[in-house]
Design an enzyme around this catalytic site. Sequence first.
Site, short mmCIF file in Angstrom:
data_model
loop_
_atom_site.label_atom_id
_atom_site.label_comp_id
_atom_site.label_asym_id
_atom_site.label_seq_id
_atom_site.Cartn_x
_atom_site.Cartn_y
_atom_site.Cartn_z
N CYS A 88 5.94 -17.10 8.21
CA CYS A 88 5.67 -16.57 6.87
C CYS A 88 6.83 -15.69 6.39
O CYS A 88 7.90 -16.21 6.16
CB CYS A 88 4.33 -15.83 6.85
SG CYS A 88 3.72 -15.58 5.16
N HIS A 205 0.48 -19.55 9.38
CA HIS A 205 0.34 -18.50 10.39
C HIS A 205 -0.35 -19.01 11.66
O HIS A 205 -1.57 -18.94 11.76
CB HIS A 205 -0.53 -17.36 9.83
CG HIS A 205 0.16 -16.49 8.84
ND1 HIS A 205 0.89 -15.38 9.21
CD2 HIS A 205 0.21 -16.54 7.50
CE1 HIS A 205 1.36 -14.79 8.12
NE2 HIS A 205 0.97 -15.47 7.08
N GLU A 207 -0.54 -17.51 14.44
CA GLU A 207 -1.21 -16.39 15.13
C GLU A 207 -2.57 -16.09 14.52
O GLU A 207 -3.37 -15.39 15.12
CB GLU A 207 -0.30 -15.15 15.12
CG GLU A 207 -0.32 -14.31 13.86
CD GLU A 207 0.48 -14.89 12.70
OE1 GLU A 207 0.88 -16.07 12.76
OE2 GLU A 207 0.67 -14.16 11.70
#
Lengths: 228, 83
Positions: A88, A205, A207
Amino acid sequence: MGGVTVAVVQFGGSNCDRDAVRALEHVGVDAERVWHGDGLPADTDGIVLPGGFSYGDYLRAGAMAARDPIMDEVRAAADEGVPVIGICNGAQIGSESGLTPGAFTTNASARFQCEPVRLRVERADTPWTAAYDEGDVIEVPIAHGEGRFEIGESAHADLVADDRVLFRYCDAEGNVTDAANPNGSTDNVAGVLGERETVAVLMPHPERATLPDLGRSTDGAGILTAFA
Amino acid sequence: MTDYTATVTVRLKRGVLDPEAETTQQALERLGFDLDDLRSADRFEVDLDAPDADEAAERAGEMAERLLANPTIHDYDVAVAER
């Protein structure tokens, strides 16, 4: 202490650094946050440029952090084969710093978009995608206002010829369509490789799609296991 | 040495989508204005001392190359005036 230590570089305005550390630890990777002003630790075996809004997105998203002195260390480490991934805002920093080709700029919608998207794995022979098969469709969220991948025509031709597109936005069946393109990215590109396969950036993303108790997908965990 | 102001104008390359400009154009049209197109640009005014205008322009151009513009999506030009 043995094993791999991944440095999650925290710039002023990073805000996904803790999430990245949590997700990395979940997949068994030793990770720590590193303040940009402190430089990379000597035992850095991997680098994450995390998401956020470094330096308020002044000038362009990622522009300021990309010129931070720690990025010289990141580039030097990348040149030595240390795996580096930008997520990002980290992807914007990576492209602004020349780690990867192209640029990420204002979404075609001119809106901030926070939503799950599907990605087609375009290459499975990189450390980032070894957990997948080529053509796999994974679900990972995006959260960005400036994620539209732009690249000049000839640079795009080189990117495709060199097989450096890592992920493309796609539908549930893996079809790369305009409707599945959330932000108007050229050629639906969501993530690309640098000169080495050990360097990658992506706008979605992983994560946020790793911890099972966080939501609908853990498909992103396979990307982070590259560091394991 | 002479005092100069170097004005660096950074704009999107032709053909690169500009959603902010489109949104601005739509807002103007909503206000009743009639226009064919609208483009936006960033302008940086850099005050600096240099032996001559060429060197002032060269330094400002380097600033554009290294930070103010992103060559993937931007063109820029530099204009220098004494201040």
